[in-house]
Motif scaffolding. Sequence first.
Motif, PDB file in Angstrom:
ATOM      1  N   UNK A  11     -28.576  68.898 -28.373  1.00  0.00           N
ATOM      2  CA  UNK A  11     -27.577  68.208 -29.194  1.00  0.00           C
ATOM      3  C   UNK A  11     -26.216  68.779 -28.852  1.00  0.00           C
ATOM      4  N   UNK A  12     -25.206  67.942 -28.893  1.00  0.00           N
ATOM      5  CA  UNK A  12     -23.843  68.416 -28.678  1.00  0.00           C
ATOM      6  C   UNK A  12     -23.476  69.430 -29.765  1.00  0.00           C
ATOM      7  N   UNK A  13     -22.719  70.447 -29.384  1.00  0.00           N
ATOM      8  CA  UNK A  13     -22.429  71.550 -30.295  1.00  0.00           C
ATOM      9  C   UNK A  13     -21.762  71.073 -31.574  1.00  0.00           C
ATOM     10  N   UNK A  14     -20.793  70.180 -31.451  1.00  0.00           N
ATOM     11  CA  UNK A  14     -20.085  69.709 -32.645  1.00  0.00           C
ATOM     12  C   UNK A  14     -21.021  68.991 -33.598  1.00  0.00           C
ATOM     13  N   UNK A  15     -21.959  68.229 -33.041  1.00  0.00           N
ATOM     14  CA  UNK A  15     -22.913  67.509 -33.884  1.00  0.00           C
ATOM     15  C   UNK A  15     -23.943  68.455 -34.484  1.00  0.00           C
TER      16      UNK A  15
ATOM     17  N   UNK B 199     -22.071  58.772 -33.532  1.00  0.00           N
ATOM     18  CA  UNK B 199     -23.081  57.829 -33.053  1.00  0.00           C
ATOM     19  C   UNK B 199     -23.580  58.233 -31.674  1.00  0.00           C
ATOM     20  N   UNK B 200     -22.641  58.598 -30.814  1.00  0.00           N
ATOM     21  CA  UNK B 200     -22.998  58.979 -29.445  1.00  0.00           C
ATOM     22  C   UNK B 200     -23.826  60.263 -29.435  1.00  0.00           C
ATOM     23  N   UNK B 201     -23.444  61.230 -30.279  1.00  0.00           N
ATOM     24  CA  UNK B 201     -24.162  62.498 -30.331  1.00  0.00           C
ATOM     25  C   UNK B 201     -25.575  62.330 -30.864  1.00  0.00           C
TER      26      UNK B 201
END
Length: 258
Positions: free
Chosen positions: A99-103, A113-115
């Motif tokens: 998962x992306x860090x920010x998400x 949505x993209x994450x």
Amino acid sequence: MSADPFSLHGKTGIVTGLANADSIAYGCARALHQAGAELLLTYGSPKADKHVLPLAAELGDAEALLCDVQEDAGVDALFARAAARWDKLDFLIHSMAFALKDDLHGRVVDCSREGFALAMDISCHSFIRLAKRAEPLLKEGGTLITLSYYGAEKVVDNYNLMGPIKAALEASVRYMAAELGPRGIRVHAISPGPIKTRAASGIAHFDQLLESAESRAPLRRLATSEDVGRTAVYLASQAGSGLTGSTTYVDAGVNVRA
């Protein structure tokens, strides 16, 4: 067939998601190799070459292939190699999540949505895609295993976005077990307790999670990648032939705590 129901001699399989010697995938690969299986290994980034290739040499000179599960060409090459080498498979271990860090560090309601789509694709749908590709090679039945976590069932602080993703993964295991069972293909999730891996280090305050798990575990210790690997051997072997669709907790008992 060996008289030992836990033996994997003569069995062949793929273990995905190796990163280094601390990875759960390596714990699984080592246990499967020790039980007699022949292996194909995959890793997701060229940066892992220097960590993965020496490990492959320790596992009966297993082949290690670079395979980004988001790129069809790499997945095609993986299963083409399995078909050319063995013309069959007996098991596949899916050990990857992202998962992306920010998400991952934010609230679930704030995830992009993209994450969300990226985390779902790599952490959940990739297991479905690999299972579909493995199915024709599982000619005598076999076992598909993925890795989950207790945060799929209950809210775990700082697990955030990965909770819903792992919940979807565990639901997928049950549906796939029902669909593939008539062909003798068993599908499982193993749910380890927190283990210090490179991937887990992305979870905020992970050291606190480790300390809490160890203190609350009935066995008063953390589970290890070796524990997970031995469970994978059990599920993939004849000893586990009557089981499918399960989520098996390998967490020193933490999951029984309220």
